[in-house]
Motif scaffolding. Sequence first.
Motif, PDB file in Angstrom:
ATOM      1  N   GLY A  89      -1.831   1.673  -7.189  1.00  0.00           N
ATOM      2  CA  GLY A  89      -0.875   2.744  -6.936  1.00  0.00           C
ATOM      3  C   GLY A  89      -1.525   4.114  -6.956  1.00  0.00           C
ATOM      4  N   LEU A  90      -2.848   4.178  -6.800  1.00  0.00           N
ATOM      5  CA  LEU A  90      -3.600   5.427  -6.857  1.00  0.00           C
ATOM      6  C   LEU A  90      -4.158   5.783  -5.486  1.00  0.00           C
ATOM      7  N   SER A  91      -4.378   7.070  -5.241  1.00  0.00           N
ATOM      8  CA  SER A  91      -4.958   7.517  -3.980  1.00  0.00           C
ATOM      9  C   SER A  91      -5.628   8.868  -4.180  1.00  0.00           C
ATOM     10  N   SER A  92      -6.785   9.057  -3.563  1.00  0.00           N
ATOM     11  CA  SER A  92      -7.452  10.356  -3.616  1.00  0.00           C
ATOM     12  C   SER A  92      -6.954  11.272  -2.509  1.00  0.00           C
ATOM     13  N   VAL A  93      -6.141  10.737  -1.593  1.00  0.00           N
ATOM     14  CA  VAL A  93      -5.636  11.523  -0.462  1.00  0.00           C
ATOM     15  C   VAL A  93      -4.117  11.697  -0.524  1.00  0.00           C
ATOM     16  N   ALA A  94      -3.390  10.598  -0.615  1.00  0.00           N
ATOM     17  CA  ALA A  94      -1.923  10.633  -0.596  1.00  0.00           C
ATOM     18  C   ALA A  94      -1.390  11.262  -1.884  1.00  0.00           C
ATOM     19  N   THR A  95      -0.363  12.078  -1.735  1.00  0.00           N
ATOM     20  CA  THR A  95       0.249  12.722  -2.897  1.00  0.00           C
ATOM     21  C   THR A  95       1.538  12.020  -3.291  1.00  0.00           C
ATOM     22  N   VAL A  96       1.937  12.256  -4.530  1.00  0.00           N
ATOM     23  CA  VAL A  96       3.229  11.786  -5.035  1.00  0.00           C
ATOM     24  C   VAL A  96       4.015  13.024  -5.488  1.00  0.00           C
ATOM     25  N   PRO A  97       5.339  12.940  -5.453  1.00  0.00           N
ATOM     26  CA  PRO A  97       6.149  14.069  -5.938  1.00  0.00           C
ATOM     27  C   PRO A  97       5.926  14.291  -7.433  1.00  0.00           C
ATOM     28  N   TRP A  98       5.910  15.552  -7.830  1.00  0.00           N
ATOM     29  CA  TRP A  98       5.722  15.892  -9.238  1.00  0.00           C
ATOM     30  C   TRP A  98       6.867  16.776  -9.690  1.00  0.00           C
ATOM     31  N   PHE A  99       7.624  16.285 -10.641  1.00  0.00           N
ATOM     32  CA  PHE A  99       8.785  17.029 -11.161  1.00  0.00           C
ATOM     33  C   PHE A  99       9.001  16.706 -12.619  1.00  0.00           C
ATOM     34  N   HIS A 104       0.826  -1.213   0.000  1.00  0.00           N
ATOM     35  CA  HIS A 104       0.000   0.000   0.000  1.00  0.00           C
ATOM     36  C   HIS A 104       0.858   1.260   0.000  1.00  0.00           C
ATOM     37  N   ASN A 105       2.163   1.126  -0.157  1.00  0.00           N
ATOM     38  CA  ASN A 105       3.058   2.274  -0.046  1.00  0.00           C
ATOM     39  C   ASN A 105       3.753   2.618  -1.354  1.00  0.00           C
ATOM     40  N   ILE A 106       3.213   2.138  -2.464  1.00  0.00           N
ATOM     41  CA  ILE A 106       3.775   2.479  -3.769  1.00  0.00           C
ATOM     42  C   ILE A 106       2.709   3.233  -4.549  1.00  0.00           C
ATOM     43  N   GLY A 107       3.078   4.438  -4.968  1.00  0.00           N
ATOM     44  CA  GLY A 107       2.183   5.267  -5.766  1.00  0.00           C
ATOM     45  C   GLY A 107       2.702   5.357  -7.192  1.00  0.00           C
ATOM     46  N   ILE A 108       1.841   5.805  -8.088  1.00  0.00           N
ATOM     47  CA  ILE A 108       2.244   5.966  -9.480  1.00  0.00           C
ATOM     48  C   ILE A 108       1.880   7.359  -9.976  1.00  0.00           C
ATOM     49  N   ILE A 166      -7.868   8.016 -15.052  1.00  0.00           N
ATOM     50  CA  ILE A 166      -6.874   8.502 -14.091  1.00  0.00           C
ATOM     51  C   ILE A 166      -6.812  10.018 -14.140  1.00  0.00           C
ATOM     52  N   GLU A 167      -6.977  10.620 -12.969  1.00  0.00           N
ATOM     53  CA  GLU A 167      -6.958  12.074 -12.838  1.00  0.00           C
ATOM     54  C   GLU A 167      -5.754  12.511 -12.010  1.00  0.00           C
ATOM     55  N   HIS A 168      -4.980  13.423 -12.555  1.00  0.00           N
ATOM     56  CA  HIS A 168      -3.871  14.033 -11.823  1.00  0.00           C
ATOM     57  C   HIS A 168      -4.414  15.299 -11.163  1.00  0.00           C
ATOM     58  N   GLY A 169      -4.333  15.370  -9.837  1.00  0.00           N
ATOM     59  CA  GLY A 169      -4.880  16.503  -9.095  1.00  0.00           C
ATOM     60  C   GLY A 169      -4.047  17.768  -9.269  1.00  0.00           C
ATOM     61  N   LYS A 170      -4.504  18.821  -8.605  1.00  0.00           N
ATOM     62  CA  LYS A 170      -3.807  20.104  -8.666  1.00  0.00           C
ATOM     63  C   LYS A 170      -2.468  20.015  -7.948  1.00  0.00           C
ATOM     64  N   LEU A 171      -1.524  20.821  -8.416  1.00  0.00           N
ATOM     65  CA  LEU A 171      -0.203  20.859  -7.784  1.00  0.00           C
ATOM     66  C   LEU A 171      -0.301  21.492  -6.407  1.00  0.00           C
ATOM     67  N   LYS A 203       7.010  19.757  -6.432  1.00  0.00           N
ATOM     68  CA  LYS A 203       5.614  19.929  -6.025  1.00  0.00           C
ATOM     69  C   LYS A 203       5.032  18.539  -5.768  1.00  0.00           C
ATOM     70  N   TYR A 204       3.776  18.502  -5.358  1.00  0.00           N
ATOM     71  CA  TYR A 204       3.097  17.241  -5.062  1.00  0.00           C
ATOM     72  C   TYR A 204       1.694  17.292  -5.652  1.00  0.00           C
ATOM     73  N   ARG A 205       1.163  16.117  -5.953  1.00  0.00           N
ATOM     74  CA  ARG A 205      -0.217  16.031  -6.431  1.00  0.00           C
ATOM     75  C   ARG A 205      -0.765  14.636  -6.185  1.00  0.00           C
ATOM     76  N   THR A 206      -2.079  14.555  -6.143  1.00  0.00           N
ATOM     77  CA  THR A 206      -2.723  13.240  -6.063  1.00  0.00           C
ATOM     78  C   THR A 206      -2.852  12.687  -7.474  1.00  0.00           C
ATOM     79  N   VAL A 207      -2.816  11.392  -7.578  1.00  0.00           N
ATOM     80  CA  VAL A 207      -3.119  10.693  -8.831  1.00  0.00           C
ATOM     81  C   VAL A 207      -4.147   9.646  -8.434  1.00  0.00           C
ATOM     82  N   LYS A 208      -5.379   9.839  -8.922  1.00  0.00           N
ATOM     83  CA  LYS A 208      -6.471   8.997  -8.437  1.00  0.00           C
ATOM     84  C   LYS A 208      -7.349   8.480  -9.560  1.00  0.00           C
ATOM     85  N   ARG A 209      -8.131   7.491  -9.194  1.00  0.00           N
ATOM     86  CA  ARG A 209      -9.120   6.941 -10.112  1.00  0.00           C
ATOM     87  C   ARG A 209     -10.339   7.851 -10.093  1.00  0.00           C
TER      88      ARG A 209
END
Length: 183
Positions: A173-183, A38-42, A155-160, A93-99
Amino acid sequence: MNFYCDIKVLPDPEASEPVLISNLISKLHRVLVQLKEHNIGISFPQVQKTLGNTLRLHGTNASLSTLLETQWLKGLRDYCVVGAVSVVPDNCKYRTVKRKQSKSASNKRKRSIAKGWLSAEEATLKIGDDQQTMLHLPFVQLNSLSTRQTMKLFIEHGKLRDEETEGQFNRYGLSSVATVPWF
């Protein structure tokens, strides 16, 4: 989430980028279920109208190394290049990537009937097919192993954001809460 690994699909005359990315996500989902991870995001750093040609995995050094040591890319190694596990750059920056799921008319009718708000006849009359929400997001097309049905995973990439939000990721690897680094 201080480490990442890029997997880039190569141009192929027999399979398009979206097909190869869909195959990657399908295989990733299976291995995340196996590993109970549960700790790998995409994310998809090349996302535009499609998800692009790169799948970026995010996690700890240990979780990404464990994932890459498995044989989950078997059958796809000729179609992609796997980068090294690397440290996320500073000042990203960071953003959510969610279904994102569409609200289909048939699901609205079923829900209205199940909740007792409408009878089956009323639901058919009141909730027409024109009430379906169309999504204009990139997606992967997956085949369910249990039902053998094809489904689209939008798949929706949230706001930065400036700040990271911790949390768990689903088995895609998706979450509506947890963010992933965006670069």
